[in-house]
Scaffold this motif. Structure first.
Motif, PDB file in Angstrom:
ATOM      1  N   HIS A  61      38.735  80.571 -29.114  1.00 60.37           N
ATOM      2  CA  HIS A  61      39.343  79.650 -30.148  1.00 60.37           C
ATOM      3  C   HIS A  61      39.561  80.289 -31.246  1.00 60.37           C
ATOM      4  O   HIS A  61      40.816  80.247 -31.753  1.00 60.37           O
ATOM      5  N   TYR A  82      28.550  72.172 -29.695  1.00 61.22           N
ATOM      6  CA  TYR A  82      29.343  71.045 -29.499  1.00 61.22           C
ATOM      7  C   TYR A  82      29.230  69.982 -30.187  1.00 61.22           C
ATOM      8  O   TYR A  82      29.829  69.002 -29.397  1.00 61.22           O
ATOM      9  N   GLN A 100      37.045  71.874 -27.687  1.00 58.79           N
ATOM     10  CA  GLN A 100      36.571  70.825 -26.373  1.00 58.79           C
ATOM     11  C   GLN A 100      37.813  70.478 -25.538  1.00 58.79           C
ATOM     12  O   GLN A 100      39.146  70.755 -25.960  1.00 58.79           O
ATOM     13  N   HIS A 101      37.367  69.804 -24.490  1.00 59.02           N
ATOM     14  CA  HIS A 101      38.531  69.154 -23.753  1.00 59.02           C
ATOM     15  C   HIS A 101      38.379  67.726 -23.790  1.00 59.02           C
ATOM     16  O   HIS A 101      37.569  66.990 -24.349  1.00 59.02           O
ATOM     17  N   ASN A 124      47.120  70.047 -26.142  1.00 64.02           N
ATOM     18  CA  ASN A 124      46.260  71.132 -25.331  1.00 64.02           C
ATOM     19  C   ASN A 124      46.933  72.593 -25.831  1.00 64.02           C
ATOM     20  O   ASN A 124      48.043  72.662 -26.177  1.00 64.02           O
ATOM     21  N   ASN A 166      33.930  79.971 -23.059  1.00 57.64           N
ATOM     22  CA  ASN A 166      33.933  80.577 -24.403  1.00 57.64           C
ATOM     23  C   ASN A 166      32.732  81.244 -24.810  1.00 57.64           C
ATOM     24  O   ASN A 166      32.551  82.202 -25.318  1.00 57.64           O
ATOM     25  N   ASN A 173      41.447  72.938 -23.332  1.00 59.48           N
ATOM     26  CA  ASN A 173      40.901  72.902 -24.715  1.00 59.48           C
ATOM     27  C   ASN A 173      41.950  72.510 -25.520  1.00 59.48           C
ATOM     28  O   ASN A 173      43.347  72.820 -25.503  1.00 59.48           O
TER      29      ASN A 173
END
Length: 279
Positions: A48, A74, A92-93, A113, A211, A236
């Motif tokens: 990321h 997280y 995150q998703h 996304n 990740n 993500n």
């Protein structure tokens, strides 16, 4: 009656006060305008933050200064955005965001996304997921939003089946109806500690988010014994407060991250397929 000297003195003080007020208002407006050109994004270190670093010069050309704050868990990234201490986060998703919002009474939203990190299964003892023995112990993260994702790795490799009608994204351990090898998935380790679990050779295999794997120099493609496919729904995303989703700087951010330059960067940097652009 006030004498002329006193009136003149009071007048000067009043003018000075007005001047300071005007200067103060100008500085405040200037700061507000400056803030509109700054974008603070909280992100996991890899991939990321790496992707965001590549986006910095592109956004600079658009007049925006991108600042990246690295946080390797997280929970904190969502708290920082929700509390207004960051403009957006990138880690995150959708399934995780939805569950986090529900459990923490938050209302963060996705603005788009960016990429997919296929989740993978690693083992120091076996070469393939199908080589796992009876009663194998597999460690996975404590993240409840990804239990279905763990299970799906085994379902797609013919080692488990879930109840008819259950969406794999929503599947839980109780939904497993066939497990011939009695494989035990242990969801008891924080996601950021799973690499350590793998390095310590605990259990028979470990499921690690890409990740954390990439950050530890593990290749999900080359080093794993099973890999999620490219049709994964776990893309993500960029998450923001609802009030910010239509702001110009957030629009600029997602436009760059979904643009051709960054998509090409992802393909070129992660040639082994450990990170792929979201469809």
């Amino acid at each position: 009656m006030m004498n002329l000297k006193k009136i003149f003195s009071v007048g000067l003080v009043g003018l000075a006060a007005l001047g300071l007020a005007a200067c103060g208002g100008g500085a405040k407006n200037k700061d507000a305008a400056s803030d509109d050109k700054k974008i603070l994004v909280v992100a996991s270190p890899a991939p990321h933050a790496e992707i965001l670093e590549a986006a910095k010069p592109i956004l600079k050309k658009e007049g925006y200064d991108l600042e990246v704050k690295i946080v390797n868990d997280y929970v904190t990234p969502n708290k920082l955005v929700f509390d207004g201490d960051a403009d957006a986060n990138f880690f995150q998703h959708t399934p995780y965001l939805n569950k986090f919002n529900k459990e923490n009474n938050e209302n963060l939203v996705s603005v788009g996304n960016v990429h997919i990190e296929p989740m993978a299964l690693y083992s120091k003892k076996y070469k393939s997921i199908k080589d796992l023995p009876n009663d194998a112990v597999v460690y996975a993260s404590t993240n409840p939003a990804e239990v279905g994702r763990f299970i799906d790795l085994f379902v797609k490799n013919g080692l488990m089946k879930i109840k008819d009608g259950v969406d794999p994204v929503d599947a839980q351990l109780k939904d497993i109806v066939e497990n011939p090898k009695n494989i035990q998935i242990k969801t008891e380790i924080a996601p950021e500690l799973l690499v350590q679990t793998y390095n310590n050779d605990e259990g028979d295999a470990v499921i690690i988010n890409s990740n954390f794997a990439i950050d530890a120099k593990l290749s999900p493609v080359k080093d794993s014994i099973a890999l999620e496919d490219s049709e994964s729904p776990y893309a993500n995303l960029i998450a923001v407060r609802p009030a910010d989703k239509d702001s110009e700087k957030i629009k600029a951010l997602i436009k760059v991250l979904q643009g051709d330059e960054i998509q090409k960067f992802i393909k070129d940097k992660y040639k082994d397929g450990s990170v792929i652009p979201a469809k």
